[in-house]
Design a protein around this motif. Sequence first.
Motif, short mmCIF file in Angstrom:
data_model
loop_
_atom_site.label_atom_id
_atom_site.label_comp_id
_atom_site.label_asym_id
_atom_site.label_seq_id
_atom_site.Cartn_x
_atom_site.Cartn_y
_atom_site.Cartn_z
N LYS A 1 0.85 -1.20 0.00
CA LYS A 1 0.00 0.00 0.00
C LYS A 1 0.89 1.26 0.00
CE LYS A 1 -3.64 -2.72 2.02
NZ LYS A 1 -4.88 -2.80 2.78
N HIS B 1 -8.46 -3.27 -6.18
CA HIS B 1 -8.44 -3.41 -4.72
C HIS B 1 -9.62 -2.62 -4.14
CE1 HIS B 1 -7.24 -2.99 -0.56
NE2 HIS B 1 -6.46 -4.04 -0.75
N GLU C 1 -9.84 -0.66 -1.80
CA GLU C 1 -9.53 0.75 -1.50
C GLU C 1 -9.61 1.60 -2.77
OE1 GLU C 1 -5.82 -0.09 0.50
OE2 GLU C 1 -6.96 -1.02 2.14
N GLU D 1 -11.17 -10.71 -1.18
CA GLU D 1 -10.82 -9.92 0.00
C GLU D 1 -12.09 -9.30 0.59
OE1 GLU D 1 -6.45 -8.58 -0.13
OE2 GLU D 1 -7.62 -7.06 -1.12
N ALA E 1 -12.66 -7.49 6.44
CA ALA E 1 -11.47 -8.14 7.01
C ALA E 1 -10.18 -7.40 6.67
CB ALA E 1 -11.39 -9.58 6.50
N ILE E 2 -10.27 -6.38 5.82
CA ILE E 2 -9.04 -5.70 5.37
C ILE E 2 -8.59 -4.67 6.40
CG2 ILE E 2 -8.04 -4.20 3.61
CD1 ILE E 2 -9.83 -5.52 1.56
N GLY E 3 -7.40 -4.90 6.94
CA GLY E 3 -6.82 -3.95 7.88
C GLY E 3 -7.56 -3.85 9.20
N VAL F 1 -4.53 -11.43 6.93
CA VAL F 1 -3.72 -12.66 7.00
C VAL F 1 -2.48 -12.33 7.82
CG1 VAL F 1 -2.35 -14.33 5.67
CG2 VAL F 1 -4.49 -13.43 4.71
N VAL G 1 -1.49 -10.09 1.06
CA VAL G 1 -1.22 -9.74 2.46
C VAL G 1 -0.86 -8.26 2.55
CG1 VAL G 1 0.19 -10.32 4.47
CG2 VAL G 1 -0.25 -12.07 2.72
P1 PGA Z 1 -4.50 -6.53 5.32
O1 PGA Z 1 -4.72 -6.01 3.81
O2 PGA Z 1 -3.72 -7.81 5.21
O3 PGA Z 1 -3.77 -5.43 6.01
O4 PGA Z 1 -5.87 -6.77 5.89
C1 PGA Z 1 -4.96 -6.89 2.76
C2 PGA Z 1 -5.15 -6.14 1.48
O5 PGA Z 1 -5.71 -5.04 1.53
O6 PGA Z 1 -4.74 -6.60 0.40
#
Ligand code: PGA
Length: 259
Positions: free
Chosen positions: A11, A98, A100, A170, A174-176, A217, A236
Motif C-alpha cells: 500500500k 483493490h 480501496e 478480500e 477483514a481488510i486492515g 492474513v 497480504v
Molecule cells: P490486510 O490487507 O492484510 O492489512 O488486511 C490486505 C489487502 O488489503 O490486500
Amino acid sequence: MRKKIVAGNWKMNKTLDEALALTSEIAGMVKDEVRSDTTIVLCTPFPYLVPVLRVLGDGSRIAVGAQNCSQHEWGAYTGETSALMLASLKAQYVIIGHSERRQYFGEDGKLLAAKVDIALRSGLTPIFCCGEPLEVREKGGHQDLVGEQVEASLYHLDEAQIKKVVIAYEPVWAIGTGKTATSAQAQEMHAFIRSQLAAKYGQATASDITILYGGSVNASNARELFSSPDVDGGLVGGASLKSREFVEIIKACSTPASP
Ligand code: PGA
C-alpha cells in the motif's frame, strides 16, 4: 496445475530506505528458509519498483508487482502510470480493483475490465480483487455481489486470457481490521468463485485459476486459511510490512497443514 502465490501489498507505506531494507531482509530469509515453489510477489509503491528490483537482482525468485495501473495505454493522462511502463521495468504483476481503489477512487467494474485488458495486453499478470462490505454479508448478499464483480470485469475474457488472471477474494470487513474470515468462510467463497468460473469457462479452466484470500492474513492464521482446498495463497497487507511475519506466511503456504 494452478500456482500457489503469496503477494505482499505494501500500500502507501515506507520510505525508500525502509522499503529496500525490508526487501533485502525478505530476500535473505527466503533464500535461506523457503524451499517450496510458492510464487512470492512484492507489490510496492510505484517509485520503489525499480530500486526493489535492483535489490532483488536478476534471477530472483521473488517477483515484483504494482498496486494499480491506468486503463489507457499511453498519452496525456497526467499522474497516471501505464501497464506498458510497468512491464518495461520488469514488473510482472499488478493489483487491479483493490477495494480501496473501488471505495476511495470510485473504480467500477467497467473501468476495472479495461485495466485487466491493458494489463494482460502488456504481459502483466493482473491480481484482480473482489469482496463484499460487511453490510452486504450481514444481509447474505456476498455471493451475489462477488459474482457480479467477477462477471463485470472478467467475463469478457476468453479462456486463454482468464487463465492468466489471479483472483483475490478480500472481504472488505477483514481488510486492515484484524478480523479474518474463518477458513470455512474463505473456502465457501473461493469454491463459489471457482464454480462460477467453471460454469462460464469449464471445470478444467476454473481449476487452473489461482484464487488468493486477503484480509488480515498473518503468521498465526495463514496456515489454517491456506489449508482449504480452494485457497491458493494470500494477498497480504499489514503483515507484509514485517519481514519475519511475511516469510512465515510464505512458509505457511508452502508446507502442508498440520493434522
Ligand atoms: P490486510 O490487507 O492484510 O492489512 O488486511 C490486505 C489487502 O488489503 O490486500
